[in-house]
Design a protein around this motif. Structure first.
Motif, short mmCIF file in Angstrom:
data_model
loop_
_atom_site.label_atom_id
_atom_site.label_comp_id
_atom_site.label_asym_id
_atom_site.label_seq_id
_atom_site.Cartn_x
_atom_site.Cartn_y
_atom_site.Cartn_z
N THR A 35 -3.54 2.20 43.82
CA THR A 35 -2.63 1.97 44.80
C THR A 35 -1.11 2.35 44.37
OG1 THR A 35 -2.68 -0.60 44.73
CG2 THR A 35 -4.27 0.28 46.14
N TYR A 87 -6.40 8.59 35.05
CA TYR A 87 -5.98 9.18 36.22
C TYR A 87 -4.69 9.99 36.12
CZ TYR A 87 -9.30 5.62 37.58
OH TYR A 87 -10.46 4.80 37.99
N SER A 137 -7.80 0.02 40.25
CA SER A 137 -9.00 -1.10 40.55
C SER A 137 -10.13 -0.61 39.79
CB SER A 137 -9.36 -1.00 42.21
OG SER A 137 -9.70 0.10 42.73
N ALA A 138 -10.23 0.49 39.20
CA ALA A 138 -11.32 0.72 38.34
C ALA A 138 -10.86 1.16 37.12
CB ALA A 138 -12.17 2.16 38.91
N ASP A 151 -6.68 9.37 42.31
CA ASP A 151 -7.94 8.64 42.89
C ASP A 151 -7.51 7.67 43.82
OD1 ASP A 151 -10.14 6.54 42.75
OD2 ASP A 151 -11.11 8.67 42.09
N ARG A 208 -6.96 -3.02 34.13
CA ARG A 208 -7.67 -2.71 35.41
C ARG A 208 -7.09 -3.86 36.21
NH1 ARG A 208 -13.76 -3.46 37.06
NH2 ARG A 208 -13.05 -5.36 36.45
N SER A 265 -8.45 4.91 44.40
CA SER A 265 -8.74 3.51 43.84
C SER A 265 -7.58 3.07 43.18
CB SER A 265 -10.13 3.66 42.61
OG SER A 265 -9.60 4.42 41.53
#
Length: 589
Positions: free
Chosen positions: A232, A251, A246-247, A228, A197, A230
Motif C-alpha cells: 500500500t 518489489y 503486507s508480504a 505489487d 513486513r 500487496s
C-alpha cells in the motif's frame, strides 16, 4: 594541500573536486567522438572508448609504464565550456592536472609509450588545474570553470596503489556547459528502502537538475506506485510517501511526474523483510549433510551460523568432497529443529558457487523424512539457467505448520566450483508451546559391579529439549542389589539394576546391566594371573595385561621378557597367560 590554479584562457578560477555523477541528458557533450591520443596502449579501440559516451567502456594505461600516464583529447576546434567530467575507475591518480589549451602539446614516441614534451608542460602550467583524489574506489571528478580551448590534456602526477601497479584507468571524459540548465528538472530520484513486513517505510521523491537537487514544486502529477498490490502507498505530500508491504519479498517502487515539458520516472527497490524476533535457528538444532570438510567434520552447521558473508556449507569442491564440474550432482543438507514450527519464510543465500536446481522438503516426523525419495513432491523448488549466480532465494506463501525437519536437495551445480551455501534462514514461530513431558536418565562408560556409576537425570520437553526447571529431581533404586548416593549408582554384583527418577508428577525408569570386570578383580586380588614369561627383574608381568592401562602390558619373547636379550623371530613360539578364577566368600559376581 590542494592546489587550484587560474585558467588564464578566460581568467576564472576552477572549482574544487566534486564526486557526484552528472546527468548529461540535454547537455551537448563536446568530447563525444573526439580525436584522442594516449600515453600507452594507444589503439583505435582504446582511444574511442573514453569519448564514446558509454560509462561501461574505457582505457587503461600500461602497467609499469616508465613515463607518466596521460590522455589527450582534441575537440577539433577551440570551444568554450564550463564543465569537465572524468569518470575514473579505482585505478586512478592521487594527483593529476588538466590542461585546456589552443596549442597542441608535442608528443614523441618512446618505445611502446608516448611522451609529452616537458617544455610544453612547463610553458602551459599556468593553464592547468591540479586535482586531488583520495581513496581506491571509482570516482566521478567534476571540474567547473570558464574554459576555452581545443586540446584537453589529463596528466598523471602521483598514483594510488592500484594505478601504480596497473596504470590509470578512465571510463569516460565529457565536456560541456551545464550553466543554462542549472534550474531545469531533468529527472526524479528516490532511494532503495528496506522495512519489516507489515511496518511503514517513508519514501522521499526528489527532483534533480543536471548538477544536483532541484525544486520539487516544479514537478506536476507526482505519484508513487508499487509493482505489487500487496504494497500500500499513501501520498503524504511534498514528495513524501508511506509504503507498507503486507508480504515478504522484493518489489519495485516507481515515481512518476512531469517537469519542463518532459515526463519523468524513477525506480527504487523495496525489500520487505521478516521481523528479526521470528528468526528460528537456535543452538539446540542439529545439522547434517552429505559433504564433509577437509578434516572430516560436518560443515553443514556453517549454513546456519548467522553469517551471510563468510563460507557456509560447502560441497563438491577441493577439501569438501570431490572437485566437481558444473552440471548434475546430488548433494543434501538436513536441519533437525528439535521442535515443531510454523514456518513463514525461508531464505537461501548462495555465493557464486551456487545450485541452479534444488528442492526444499519440509516435513513433520522422522517417518515422513524417511519416506522421501528423489521423486517426492517438494515443498519449494527452484530451477535456473546454468551459470555462476550469487544470490539470495526467498521462499514463502505456503502454509507450513508443525514442521520439524527441513531437507535441501541440490541437483545441479551452477559453476565448476561446487557449492557454497553461505546462509539458510528460517522465520516463523513454534507450533506448540513446550511442556515438561519426560525425564532422561543417562550415564557414560561401562556399568561395572562394585564400581560407582555416575548418573544424570534431565527433565525434557516433548520436543527433546532440556526443560528450564531442573530442580528437585530424585533418583532411587527400585530393583536390584545396588545403592545410590549423590546420583552415583553402585551395584554389589553383576546383573540388572532398575533406577527410577522422579520430578513433580513425572516418573521415568531405566534398567542398567552391570557386569563383572576381570581387570578390576585382578587389581583387587579377587583373581590371580600367571604367565610363562618373566620381566627383567624376574617378577611376573602378566598382571600388566589387566591393569586398565593401555600403555603397559604382558610382554614375552623379547629382551628381558622370557629370553636374556634380543627378540624372538616371527613364527611359531609358545607362550601362555593364565587367569585363575575362584569365588571368595564375598563374591564379585
Amino acid at each position: 594541500m590542494k592546489k587550484l590554479q587560474i585558467i588564464t584562457i578566460t581568467a576564472l578560477m576552477a572549482s574544487g573536486v566534486a564526486y557526484a555523477a552528472l546527468d548529461w541528458d540535454g547537455v551537448d557533450n563536446l568530447a563525444k567522438g573526439a580525436s584522442v591520443t594516449l600515453s600507452s596502449n594507444d589503439s583505435e579501440g582504446n582511444r574511442a572508448a573514453i569519448v564514446d559516451d558509454n560509462n561501461g567502456s574505457g582505457w587503461q594505461a600500461a602497467g609499469g609504464a616508465v613515463n607518466p600516464d596521460w590522455a589527450l583529447i582534441d575537440l577539433g576546434e577551440s570551444k568554450a565550456f564550463k564543465d569537465i567530467e572524468i569518470k575514473w575507475e579505482a585505478s586512478h591518480p592521487n594527483t593529476y592536472k588538466v590542461y585546456v589549451t589552443d596549442n597542441a602539446p608535442t608528443v614523441t614516441a618512446s618505445g611502446d609509450e608516448n611522451v609529452i614534451d616537458a617544455a610544453w608542460l612547463t610553458a602551459n602550467d599556468s593553464k592547468a588545474v591540479e586535482r586531488d583524489i583520495t581513496g581506491e574506489a571509482s570516482v566521478d571528478d567534476h571540474i567547473t570553470g570558464d574554459f576555452s580551448g581545443r586540446y584537453l590534456l589529463i596528466y598523471d602526477l602521483t598514483d594510488n596503489n592500484w594505478a601504480s601497479q596497473y596504470g590509470m584507468r578512465i571510463f569516460e571524459v565529457r565536456v560541456g556547459d551545464f550553466s543554462t540548465l542549472a534550474d531545469r528538472i531533468s529527472k526524479l530520484a528516490l532511494d532503495d528502502v528496506s522495512v519489516v513486513r507489515g511496518e511503514t517505510a517513508t519514501v522521499n521523491v526528489k527532483a534533480m537538475t543536471a548538477t544536483g537537487e532541484g525544486d520539487l514544486s516544479k514537478v506536476t502529477n507526482l505519484r508513487l506506485e508499487a509493482s505489487d498490490p500487496s504494497v500500500t502507498v499513501t501520498d503524504k505530500g511534498n514528495g513524501q510517501f508511506e509504503v507498507v508491504p503486507s508480504a515478504y519479498g522484493n518489489y519495485t517502487l516507481t515515481a512518476f511526474g512531469a517537469a519542463d515539458g518532459k515526463d519523468l520516472t524513477a525506480t527504487a527497490k523495496l525489500t520487505s523483510n521478516p521481523d528479526a524476533s521470528t528468526y528460528l535457528i537456535n543452538e539446540s538444532m542439529t545439522f547434517q549433510a552429505d559433504a564433509k570438510n577437509a578434516n572430516g567434520e560436518d560443515n553443514a552447521k556453517n549454513a546456519f551460523d548467522g553469517n551471510d558473508g563468510g563460507n557456509g556449507w560447502m560441497a563438491g569442491r577441493d577439501g569438501y568432497g570431490e572437485n566437481e564440474a558444473a552440471g548434475e550432482h546430488l548433494h543434501w543438507l538436513l536441519l533437525d529443529m528439535q521442535n515443531e514450527y510454523n514456518i513463514e519464510l525461508i531464505t537461501v543465500n548462495w555465493e557464486g558457487a551456487s545450485s541452479n536446481r534444488y528442492d526444499i522438503y519440509a516435513v513433520q516426523t522422522l517417518d515422513d523424512l524417511k519416506a522421501l525419495t528423489l521423486e517426492s513432491e517438494a515443498t519449494y523448488g527452484i530451477s535456473l539457467a546454468p551459470g555462476v549466480n550469487a544470490r539470495t532465494d526467498w521462499f514463502y506463501g505456503k502454509e507450513l505448520t508443525e514442521v520439524r525437519y527441513l531437507l535441501l536437495v541440490s541437483r545441479e551445480n551452477g559453476s565448476p566450483y561446487g557449492l557454497n551455501l553461505r546462509e539458510m534462514r528460517l522465520y516463523g514461530k513454534t507450533s506448540r508451546d513446550p511442556e515438561a513431558s519426560d525425564i532422561r536418565i543417562a550415564y557414560e562408560g561401562d556399568a561395572i559391579a562394585n564400581v560407582g556409576l555416575p548418573l544424570t537425570a534431565i527433565v525434557m520437553d516433548q520436543f527433546g529439549n532440556a526443560w528450564s526447571d531442573q530442580e528437585g529431581i530424585t533418583l532411587a533404586v527400585t530393583d536390584g542389589d545396588a545403592t545410590i548416593d549423590a546420583n552415583v549408582l553402585t551395584a554389589a554384583k553383576r546383573g540388572t539394576v532398575t533406577v527410577e527418577a522422579t520430578w513433580k508428577e513425572l516418573k521415568a525408569t531405566k534398567t542398567i546391566e552391570f557386569k563383572a570386570d576381570i581387570n578390576e578383580a585382578v587389581n583387587r586380588g579377587k583373581l590371580t594371573v600367571e604367565a610363562d614369561a618373566k620381566n627383567a627383574d624376574d617378577a611376573d608381568n602378566a598382571a600388566n595385561a589387566f591393569d586398565g592401562n593401555m600403555t603397559t602390558g604382558w610382554m614375552a619373547g623379547r629382551d628381558g621378557y622370557g629370553i636374556e636379550e634380543g627378540f624372538e623371530s616371527a613364527g611359531a613360539h609358545e607362550h601362555w597367560l593364565k587367569v585363575n578364577f575362584w569365588r571368595p566368600s564375598t563374591s564379585i559376581w
